[in-house]
Design a protein around this motif. Structure first.
Motif, PDB file in Angstrom:
ATOM      1  N   PRO A  84     -13.581  -3.702  -2.106  1.00 31.57           N
ATOM      2  CA  PRO A  84     -14.407  -3.209  -1.013  1.00 31.57           C
ATOM      3  C   PRO A  84     -15.838  -2.898  -1.470  1.00 31.57           C
ATOM      4  O   PRO A  84     -16.050  -2.509  -2.619  1.00 31.57           O
ATOM      5  CB  PRO A  84     -13.699  -1.916  -0.598  1.00 31.57           C
ATOM      6  CG  PRO A  84     -13.062  -1.433  -1.868  1.00 31.57           C
ATOM      7  CD  PRO A  84     -12.633  -2.691  -2.586  1.00 31.57           C
ATOM      8  N   TYR A  86     -18.453  -0.261  -1.401  1.00 32.60           N
ATOM      9  CA  TYR A  86     -18.360   1.178  -1.208  1.00 32.60           C
ATOM     10  C   TYR A  86     -19.280   1.633  -0.081  1.00 32.60           C
ATOM     11  O   TYR A  86     -20.436   1.245  -0.004  1.00 32.60           O
ATOM     12  CB  TYR A  86     -18.717   1.907  -2.502  1.00 32.60           C
ATOM     13  CG  TYR A  86     -18.414   3.372  -2.452  1.00 32.60           C
ATOM     14  CD1 TYR A  86     -17.104   3.828  -2.528  1.00 32.60           C
ATOM     15  CD2 TYR A  86     -19.434   4.307  -2.327  1.00 32.60           C
ATOM     16  CE1 TYR A  86     -16.812   5.176  -2.478  1.00 32.60           C
ATOM     17  CE2 TYR A  86     -19.145   5.656  -2.276  1.00 32.60           C
ATOM     18  CZ  TYR A  86     -17.838   6.086  -2.347  1.00 32.60           C
ATOM     19  OH  TYR A  86     -17.550   7.434  -2.290  1.00 32.60           O
ATOM     20  N   ASP A  89     -16.880  -1.068   3.536  1.00 31.70           N
ATOM     21  CA  ASP A  89     -15.500  -1.477   3.830  1.00 31.70           C
ATOM     22  C   ASP A  89     -14.600  -0.246   3.746  1.00 31.70           C
ATOM     23  O   ASP A  89     -14.465   0.352   2.670  1.00 31.70           O
ATOM     24  CB  ASP A  89     -15.040  -2.549   2.838  1.00 31.70           C
ATOM     25  CG  ASP A  89     -15.891  -3.802   2.905  1.00 31.70           C
ATOM     26  OD1 ASP A  89     -16.204  -4.243   4.020  1.00 31.70           O
ATOM     27  OD2 ASP A  89     -16.237  -4.331   1.829  1.00 31.70           O
ATOM     28  N   GLU A  90     -14.021   0.133   4.850  1.00 28.39           N
ATOM     29  CA  GLU A  90     -13.206   1.355   4.911  1.00 28.39           C
ATOM     30  C   GLU A  90     -11.790   1.056   5.391  1.00 28.39           C
ATOM     31  O   GLU A  90     -11.608   0.143   6.187  1.00 28.39           O
ATOM     32  CB  GLU A  90     -13.867   2.370   5.858  1.00 28.39           C
ATOM     33  CG  GLU A  90     -15.226   2.861   5.393  1.00 28.39           C
ATOM     34  CD  GLU A  90     -15.194   3.646   4.088  1.00 28.39           C
ATOM     35  OE1 GLU A  90     -14.104   4.150   3.701  1.00 28.39           O
ATOM     36  OE2 GLU A  90     -16.235   3.738   3.437  1.00 28.39           O
ATOM     37  N   SER A  92     -12.098   2.611   1.901  1.00 28.69           N
ATOM     38  CA  SER A  92     -12.396   1.958   0.626  1.00 28.69           C
ATOM     39  C   SER A  92     -11.349   2.255  -0.443  1.00 28.69           C
ATOM     40  O   SER A  92     -11.002   1.370  -1.226  1.00 28.69           O
ATOM     41  CB  SER A  92     -13.789   2.325   0.138  1.00 28.69           C
ATOM     42  OG  SER A  92     -13.918   3.719  -0.027  1.00 28.69           O
ATOM     43  N   SER A 121     -15.084  -3.671  -7.992  1.00 33.33           N
ATOM     44  CA  SER A 121     -15.972  -3.015  -7.019  1.00 33.33           C
ATOM     45  C   SER A 121     -16.997  -2.052  -7.611  1.00 33.33           C
ATOM     46  O   SER A 121     -17.764  -1.455  -6.875  1.00 33.33           O
ATOM     47  CB  SER A 121     -15.189  -2.287  -5.920  1.00 33.33           C
ATOM     48  OG  SER A 121     -14.652  -3.213  -5.011  1.00 33.33           O
ATOM     49  N   TYR A 127     -18.982   0.981  -6.080  1.00 36.73           N
ATOM     50  CA  TYR A 127     -17.942   2.011  -6.109  1.00 36.73           C
ATOM     51  C   TYR A 127     -18.201   2.955  -7.276  1.00 36.73           C
ATOM     52  O   TYR A 127     -18.458   2.498  -8.387  1.00 36.73           O
ATOM     53  CB  TYR A 127     -16.561   1.370  -6.269  1.00 36.73           C
ATOM     54  CG  TYR A 127     -15.493   2.066  -5.464  1.00 36.73           C
ATOM     55  CD1 TYR A 127     -15.023   1.519  -4.279  1.00 36.73           C
ATOM     56  CD2 TYR A 127     -14.969   3.285  -5.868  1.00 36.73           C
ATOM     57  CE1 TYR A 127     -14.046   2.155  -3.523  1.00 36.73           C
ATOM     58  CE2 TYR A 127     -14.001   3.927  -5.127  1.00 36.73           C
ATOM     59  CZ  TYR A 127     -13.540   3.363  -3.952  1.00 36.73           C
ATOM     60  OH  TYR A 127     -12.584   4.001  -3.209  1.00 36.73           O
TER      61      TYR A 127
END
Length: 178
Positions: A84, A86, A89-90, A92, A121, A127
């Motif tokens: 994902p 950060y 995209d949830e 995440s 990520s 992330y």
């Protein structure tokens, strides 16, 4: 660390030079093309066939994983995971965990005994490293008992700081599980 009868390792190194691993994991983009970071390193080492093999499998969605041959890499397979982005995209954390879980499930299905992961990520996808390490290692520890074929999992980190973060995180998770 031993999770059931499997071993988890954390080291600094080059993901494209894991000669003793059956598979390496690519921090892929949705189209499974070459890019920067891990994807660029693996595509350069594997050759153009890797992108060709990925073309019919694209696009990937965050959390998904697919497998191809490794071509010019010293491994048999590449497992491509789309982590994902950060903050975009949830959820995440669930999508990142899904990457590791799906990669291990693919390894089990293909009879892969050893695989090397990068820190998915954490590069261009932003992330936070400590949170990503905790999710990655906890997910691998939780999933390995359901993947008896997978005997070794190695986290290959680009720099010494990331390798040490993963080692400390693994040690703290081991302490919490015993």
């Amino acid at each position: 660390m031993k999770a059931s009868s499997s071993r988890i390792e954390c080291c600094q190194g080059d993901i494209a030079r894991q000669d003793d691993m059956v598979a390496v994991v690519n921090a892929a983009n949705a189209q499974l093309r070459s890019g920067g970071g891990v994807a660029g390193a693996l595509h350069r080492a594997a050759g153009p066939e890797l992108a060709e093999a990925g073309r019919p499998l694209a696009p990937l969605h965050p959390g998904q994983a697919v497998v191809t041959e490794a071509f010019g890499l010293p491994n048999r397979y590449v497992i491509h995971c789309l982590g994902p982005v950060y903050g975009v995209d949830e959820p995440s954390d669930e999508l990142l965990a899904a990457c590791y879980r799906h990669a291990l499930q693919l390894a089990e299905r293909h009879g892969i005994e050893s695989l090397a992961f990068p820190a998915l990520s954490t590069g261009a996808f932003g992330y936070p490293a400590a949170e990503a390490a905790r999710i990655a290692l906890a997910t691998v520890m939780d999933t390995l008992p359901h993947c008896p074929t997978v005997r070794r999992v190695r986290f290959v980190l680009f720099d010494a700081e990331s390798a040490e973060l993963h080692r400390r995180t693994l040690a703290s998770l081991e302490g919490g599980s015993g």
